[in-house]
Scaffold this active site. Structure first.
Site: not given
Ligand code: NAD
Ligand code: UDX
Length: 477
Positions: A164, A221, A276
């Site tokens: 992240a 995903l 994202c």
């Protein structure tokens, strides 16, 4: 299996740069070359001012750069020299054509893949590092095999990245897991073992997970969709809190103590941002639709719609508390990045909020400790033939510090949770003196002590807590 001596990473962005810099720092005997078509970006990676702000990144780059870490625009040279190639290029949401607004634009992945096929003179392991739709590795295989020189063999792996922004270096140093997907063939398993050895330079073996290629692609995903879904769930509950008198931080805390739920990623906010979450969920929605699973598509789409609703709802609260008009008022926006500790503004909720405030004819003064001015102007104008910067500048200004942003303002809106905006870091007494009265603070990140600021005189409105200011006119909410 083969030992990797030389790695090339195509794409020197937020993922390729930090990831491969850490691989180089932790594997001093492996040569790592990060290549990109963007010459300005490569020049910045080779300078003292790196192109991205990320705590701890400077030290990592300094350790390895010039030793076994190189940044270059020579894409072909990088490919020729490498045993293993990471493809870490951007995969933005398509803006035109089939699947526009949902599907991932795989044009950059394809052109990098074609380049590898065209240039390679020896066998290569090609690794999908970019986030891609499930089964992209198959397309890459077709392209590579159709274009390769005779007798050259490619193995394709999926190795999604879970870092992240803002915590990229510690996420890379101490990952929860490293995921490697391969075909279940001898050659596929052997390629996966070669890549696993690179990560074993610093990651425990039992945290390096190997699995089927398609599971690995889909897991990326899936992880982002589930994380974003937690935020939309808590944000949906924040609306109920505001209407009932419950406090979202208390509700999050109570739910998070259940070990099956866990405390992380339950912080209510003005909405999630970043390059994202939205992109990857829309990608999943498109995949579900393509697979004729409309109920599944609708389910995930709602996570994004709730996020849009949260930004609109928060804006409506600002307007309503400010006596139902922002015309001519000055709003100080604290924070423009999509989260703290990054200069990245992609999909930042602050962009949406500023645009809403502009529509209401407010004057907006923005302060962010890391975002470049040019980036803010770019984010607030639509790319096109007409340069709208001058029009935007009539309503928006950029302040050098939070005190200047708030001077003369009717309200402060906290969009990013930078530590420096906390009431323990800023002199809110001083800020209050310089503001119009009543002085409002809208805390979109739950970082302020509302009681303490209330004692100074502020009207504090916090996301996920009941409204404290009541205006008896038309109700926007
Ligand atoms: P980015 O836009 O910062 O970087 C991509 C780079 O690739 C750009 O510098 C671009 O110039 C370069 N590039 C594109 N095509 C090229 C080509 N053919 N040859 C050479 N260079 C080329 O993107 P990013 O944020 O690093 O994301 C990259 C991928 O990683 C995306 O698929 C994204 O979804 C995924 N990802 C991102 C994050 C994140 O936090 N940003 C986290 C996990 C995964
Ligand atoms: C995300 C994933 O976390 C990471 O694993 C993946 O590799 C890339 O996408 P990133 O977008 O960089 O990472 O940051 P993240 O910490 O996930 O935050 C995304 C957005 O959600 C930010 O706007 C953040 O402020 C918001 N957020 C996060 C909340 O609103 N509440 C939370 O509890 C957590």
């Amino acid at each position: 299996h083969k030992k990797i001596n030389s790695i090339c990473c195509i794409g020197a962005g937020y993922v390729g740069g930090p990831t491969c810099a850490v691989i180089a720092a932790k594997n001093p005997h492996v040569k790592v070359t990060i290549v990109d078509l963007n010459a300005a970006r490569i020049a910045a990676w080779n300078s003292d001012k790196l192109p991205i702000y990320e705590p701890g990144l400077d030290e990592v780059v300094k350790t390895a750069r010039g030793r076994n870490l190189f940044f270059s625009t020579d894409v072909e040279g990088g490919i020729l020299d490498a045993d293993l190639i990471f493809v870490s290029v951007n995969t933005p949401t398509k803006i035109k054509g089939i699947g526009a607004g949902f599907a991932a634009d795989l044009g950059y992945v394809e052109s990098a893949t074609r380049k590898i096929a065209e240039v390679a003179k020896s066998d290569k392991i090609v690794v999908e590092k970019s986030t891609v739709p499930c089964r992209t590795a198959q397309s890459m295989r077709y392209i590579l095999e159709a274009n390769a020189k005779p007798d050259i063999k490619f193995d394709i792996l999926s190795n999604p990245e879970f870092l992240a922004e803002g915590t990229a270096i510690s996420d890379l140093f101490y990952p929860d897991r490293v995921l490697i997907g391969s075909l279940d063939t001898e050659s596929g398993r052997s390629a996966a073992a070669s890549l696993a050895d690179v990560y074993a330079g610093w990651v425990a073996r039992d945290q390096i997970i190997t699995m089927n290629l398609w599971s690995s692609e889909l897991s990326k995903l899936a992880a982002n969709a589930i994380l974003a879904q937690r935020i939309s769930s808590i944000n949906a509950l924040s609306a109920i809190c505001e209407a009932t008198g419950a406090d979202i931080d208390e509700v999050s805390y109570a739910c998070g103590l259940d070990s099956r739920i866990g405390p992380k990623f339950l912080k209510a906010s003005v909405g999630f941002g970043g390059s994202c979450f939205q992109k990857d969920i829309l990608n999943l929605v498109y995949l579900s639709e393509s697979l004729h699973l409309p109920e599944v598509a609708t389910y995930w789409k709602q996570v994004v719609e709730m996020n849009e609703y949260q930004k609109r709802r928060f804006t409506n609260r600002v307007i309503s508390c400010l006596f139902n008009t922002l015309t001519g008022k000055k709003i100080a926006v604290f924070g423009f990045a999509f989260k703290k500790d990054t200069g990245d503004t992609r999909e930042s909720p602050a962009i949406t909020l500023v645009n809403y405030f502009r529509e209401e004819k407010a004057y907006i003064s923005i302060y962010d400790p890391q975002v470049d001015e040019a980036q803010i102007w770019m984010d607030l104008t639509e790319p096109g033939v007409v340069d709208e910067t001058e029009a935007v500048k009539r309503q928006v200004s950029i302040a050098a510090d939070p005190y200047k942003a708030a001077a003369g303002a009717d309200a402060i809106v906290i969009c990013t949770e930078w530590n420096e905006f906390r009431d323990t870091a800023l002199d809110y007494q001083q800020i209050y003196k310089e503001m119009k009265k009543p002085a409002f603070i809208f805390d979109g990140r739950l970082i302020l002590d509302a009681k303490k600021l209330g004692r100074i005189g502020f009207k504090v409105e916090t996301i996920g807590r009941p409204r404290t200011t009541f205006v008896q006119t038309t109700d926007f909410e």
